[in-house]
Motif scaffolding. Structure first.
Motif, mmCIF file in Angstrom:
data_model
loop_
_atom_site.group_PDB
_atom_site.id
_atom_site.type_symbol
_atom_site.label_atom_id
_atom_site.label_comp_id
_atom_site.label_asym_id
_atom_site.label_seq_id
_atom_site.Cartn_x
_atom_site.Cartn_y
_atom_site.Cartn_z
ATOM 1 N N THR A 103 0.232 1.313 50.234
ATOM 2 C CA THR A 103 -0.168 2.710 50.632
ATOM 3 C C THR A 103 0.239 2.789 52.242
ATOM 4 O OG1 THR A 103 -1.634 2.786 48.920
ATOM 5 C CG2 THR A 103 -1.902 4.473 50.633
ATOM 6 N N VAL A 104 0.817 3.998 52.679
ATOM 7 C CA VAL A 104 0.993 4.377 54.185
ATOM 8 C C VAL A 104 0.338 5.493 54.787
ATOM 9 C CG1 VAL A 104 2.737 4.525 55.796
ATOM 10 C CG2 VAL A 104 3.387 3.118 53.890
ATOM 11 N N PHE A 105 -0.505 5.413 55.551
ATOM 12 C CA PHE A 105 -1.285 6.526 56.033
ATOM 13 C C PHE A 105 -0.358 6.948 57.410
ATOM 14 C CE2 PHE A 105 -3.925 4.019 53.552
ATOM 15 C CZ PHE A 105 -5.026 4.873 52.801
ATOM 16 N N ILE A 106 -0.084 8.505 57.344
ATOM 17 C CA ILE A 106 0.566 8.973 58.473
ATOM 18 C C ILE A 106 -0.171 10.077 58.944
ATOM 19 C CG2 ILE A 106 3.071 9.970 59.052
ATOM 20 C CD1 ILE A 106 4.140 8.672 56.644
ATOM 21 N N ASP A 107 -0.160 10.179 60.255
ATOM 22 C CA ASP A 107 -0.903 11.431 60.980
ATOM 23 C C ASP A 107 -0.101 12.554 60.854
ATOM 24 O OD1 ASP A 107 0.785 11.266 63.185
ATOM 25 O OD2 ASP A 107 -0.790 10.057 64.352
ATOM 26 N N ALA A 108 -0.595 13.614 61.283
ATOM 27 C CA ALA A 108 0.275 14.863 61.153
ATOM 28 C C ALA A 108 1.046 15.096 62.265
ATOM 29 C CB ALA A 108 -0.969 16.073 61.602
ATOM 30 N N GLU A 109 1.227 14.089 63.059
ATOM 31 C CA GLU A 109 2.446 13.982 63.925
ATOM 32 C C GLU A 109 3.835 13.330 63.648
ATOM 33 O OE1 GLU A 109 -0.647 13.919 65.560
ATOM 34 O OE2 GLU A 109 -0.456 15.834 65.501
ATOM 35 N N GLY A 110 3.568 12.499 62.235
ATOM 36 C CA GLY A 110 4.563 11.636 61.704
ATOM 37 C C GLY A 110 4.510 10.323 62.230
ATOM 38 N N VAL A 111 3.313 9.779 62.582
ATOM 39 C CA VAL A 111 3.265 8.608 63.131
ATOM 40 C C VAL A 111 2.453 7.897 62.028
ATOM 41 C CG1 VAL A 111 2.525 6.977 64.794
ATOM 42 C CG2 VAL A 111 3.434 9.181 65.560
ATOM 43 N N VAL A 112 2.853 6.566 61.584
ATOM 44 C CA VAL A 112 2.049 5.774 60.728
ATOM 45 C C VAL A 112 1.126 5.070 61.595
ATOM 46 C CG1 VAL A 112 2.244 3.587 59.335
ATOM 47 C CG2 VAL A 112 4.394 5.150 59.217
ATOM 48 N N GLN A 113 0.015 5.282 60.975
ATOM 49 C CA GLN A 113 -1.336 4.721 61.654
ATOM 50 C C GLN A 113 -1.883 3.804 60.882
ATOM 51 O OE1 GLN A 113 -2.610 5.730 64.605
ATOM 52 N NE2 GLN A 113 -1.000 7.234 64.797
ATOM 53 N N HIS A 114 -1.587 3.425 59.569
ATOM 54 C CA HIS A 114 -2.325 2.419 58.829
ATOM 55 C C HIS A 114 -1.441 2.151 57.634
ATOM 56 C CE1 HIS A 114 -5.642 -0.160 57.565
ATOM 57 N NE2 HIS A 114 -5.566 0.401 56.643
ATOM 58 N N MET A 115 -1.461 1.085 57.351
ATOM 59 C CA MET A 115 -0.679 0.417 55.982
ATOM 60 C C MET A 115 -1.549 -0.456 55.420
ATOM 61 S SD MET A 115 3.427 -0.540 55.963
ATOM 62 C CE MET A 115 4.039 -0.882 54.140
ATOM 63 N N ASP A 116 -1.814 -0.136 53.829
ATOM 64 C CA ASP A 116 -2.592 -1.029 53.139
ATOM 65 C C ASP A 116 -1.971 -1.671 51.969
ATOM 66 O OD1 ASP A 116 -4.918 -1.803 51.030
ATOM 67 O OD2 ASP A 116 -6.321 -1.271 52.739
#
Length: 137
Positions: A103-116
């Motif tokens: 699972t990839v967590f992407i912020d509203a600016e389109g930047v990956v912030q976390h991967m699990d």
């Protein structure tokens, strides 16, 4: 990485089209046991879409060998969010996916912030949500 993939219903979905919204990308396959365990959480999370945080939940089929099995999985777990085909696994490879679920967590600016990597627990899901500014589940 940017992508445009087709949903199982033939509708193209692009990451660019989700810009301005936090995004949770879940790479999964119908034959994956841990994917089945975490599917109810993603259903619950996607039910919050439109609640004000702007969250978009998107599933990406990774190493899926049977499209009908994927459709059955989606129906079984009542997943209402888009699930996209990645037939050559290009998108998964660009995101560094090595197995599923991931699972990839992407912020509203389109930047990956976390991967699990691996099957998510509620606690681990909430860690990722916090990193993209979305309230816990």
């Amino acid at each position: 990485p940017a992508f445009t993939l087709e949903s199982l219903d033939g509708v193209p979905v692009s990451l660019e089209g989700l810009r301005g919204r936090p995004v949770v990308l879940n790479f999964w396959a119908s034959w994956c046991g841990p994917c089945r365990e975490e599917a109810p959480m993603f259903r619950e999370l996607s039910a919050r879409q439109g609640s004000g945080d702007g969250l978009a939940v998107v599933g990406i089929l990774f190493q899926e060998t049977n499209e009908q099995s994927a459709r059955d999985f989606i129906r079984e777990y009542a997943l209402a969010y888009p699930n996209l085909k990645d037939p050559r696994i290009d998108t998964g490879v660009e995101y560094g996916v090595s197995g599923i679920p991931e699972t990839v967590f992407i912020d509203a600016e389109g930047v990956v912030q976390h991967m699990d990597r691996g099957g998510l627990t509620r606690e681990r899901l909430n860690v990722g949500l916090e990193k993209i500014g979305v309230p816990a589940l």
